[in-house]
Design an enzyme around this catalytic site. Sequence first.
Site, PDB file in Angstrom:
ATOM      1  N   ASP A   1      -9.232 -24.119 -32.577  1.00 38.68           N
ATOM      2  CA  ASP A   1     -10.045 -22.913 -32.446  1.00 38.68           C
ATOM      3  C   ASP A   1      -9.370 -21.695 -33.085  1.00 38.68           C
ATOM      4  OD1 ASP A   1     -12.271 -21.471 -31.725  1.00 38.68           O
ATOM      5  OD2 ASP A   1     -11.586 -21.077 -29.680  1.00 38.68           O
TER       6      ASP A   1
ATOM      7  N   LYS B   1     -14.918 -24.717 -27.599  1.00 38.34           N
ATOM      8  CA  LYS B   1     -15.121 -23.502 -26.828  1.00 38.34           C
ATOM      9  C   LYS B   1     -16.044 -23.786 -25.646  1.00 38.34           C
ATOM     10  CE  LYS B   1     -15.051 -20.209 -30.734  1.00 38.34           C
ATOM     11  NZ  LYS B   1     -13.976 -19.299 -30.288  1.00 38.34           N
TER      12      LYS B   1
ATOM     13  N   ARG C   1      -7.655 -18.133 -39.459  1.00 38.60           N
ATOM     14  CA  ARG C   1      -6.441 -17.806 -40.219  1.00 38.60           C
ATOM     15  C   ARG C   1      -6.108 -18.898 -41.235  1.00 38.60           C
ATOM     16  NH1 ARG C   1      -3.247 -17.273 -34.780  1.00 38.60           N
ATOM     17  NH2 ARG C   1      -5.401 -16.736 -34.258  1.00 38.60           N
TER      18      ARG C   1
END
Length: 459
Positions: free
Chosen positions: A308, A238, A312
């Site tokens: 990233d 990120k 999930r």
Amino acid sequence: MPPRFAEPDAATLTLHVIEADGLSGWLEGQGAPTRAWVEASGFKAGLGQALMLPGEGGKPSGALAGYGTAAARARVRFPLAGAIPSLAPGSYRLAGLPEGAAPTEALGWLLSSYRFDRYRANGPQEQHLVAPEGVDAARLEVLTASECLTRDLVNTTAADMGPEALEQAVRALASEFDATIEVTKGAALESGFPMIHAVGRAAEQAPRLIDLRWGNEGPRLTLVGKGVCFDTGGLNLKPGSSMGLMKKDMGGAANTIGLARAIMALGLKVRLRLLIPAVENSVAGNSFRPGDILTSRKGLTVEINNTDAEGRLVLADALALGDEEAPDLMISMATLTGAARVAVGPDLAPFYTDAEDFNAALTAASGPQADPVWRMPFHEPYEAMIEPGIADLDNAPSGGFGGSITAALFLRRFTGQAARYAHFDIYSWQPTAAPGRAKGGLMQGPRAILAALPEVLDL
């Protein structure tokens, strides 16, 4: 200690709650000195206004709180709480609230007392409330304590709230309510929950699956919370501007912990299970990579197109475990996608479900519980977007369209035996302070869920 209601005593003051169009009528019933004081003070009963009324010996005899107009109140979650900081220290009893408003305003008052003081001393709120007549004071105190726990967990920096600390938080909860807890890590995690292990294996603190159980009668309720204690993005790193708030990437876990606490404290007749995959998504030589194909607990293979999109993955393994018991209701909560925030902003908790009874009960409970939620669609035509061809599933479909929906569809693939499944893609953060909601960690959805459970599970 979580905020609690005050006990009434001789020093308790009456706080008159006055709507903007009701001020003149209230003044007509007062003596000339009070009318002159209110008029000279410029009090117009606007939302958030407060005014102390003078009494003998320089002590206050009571107070006024502006309740504004219906249009102004519709824009604020807890309208009365905005007046609290302008009141003098002391305890208050409410008078003049519109019918039905007392539970929400009493909760807002308690929540306004929240202080996060782990790293900096913050003085306690000095304005205390006597429980209004007719409200379930014990329930409101439980809701407040549960939300304060959630906020504390989210607000704590990742240096002090890694997978080990998150496990200890659940262990403390298990000890408080005589629940059982099992933690899976190491070789057992790698073999039984390979995607949880893959996401967390590069971190200093080992990844783990936390499994709490409580209750031995009633319908089965399983809560699954995303416990990514910090998210660098992995090898798909990120940018710094996106990493600053990633201590809150375990907000789903924090919300399910808070909800579980409320369920246990209220003694609901359910067989509760709380599953939290606790990891850090870090960067090291053994980080999982873009292009890797992981085999999940359920046996479905997943192509990693973006490291990233890790939340999930860990949720999927935990959902697969929870689904094996075919619970009556299974709920996942996660700070999963930026797409959800783009769609509905930070104030609404979007959720997905195919269970119409749960949707109806949750939506009906949302307003009275001051806990706004918004249903999103499991849009079937987007199923093709999560099927890459080289594996069963794609963890990050290209293009970026419908990102929250495709993530929810991905998670639904790991359910199927549960009688009902719902997924909440929450933000769990208050960007700016608002009445009853300090800036920082936030509970989103659990109050509405808690109110919906009796109808859905026939409790």
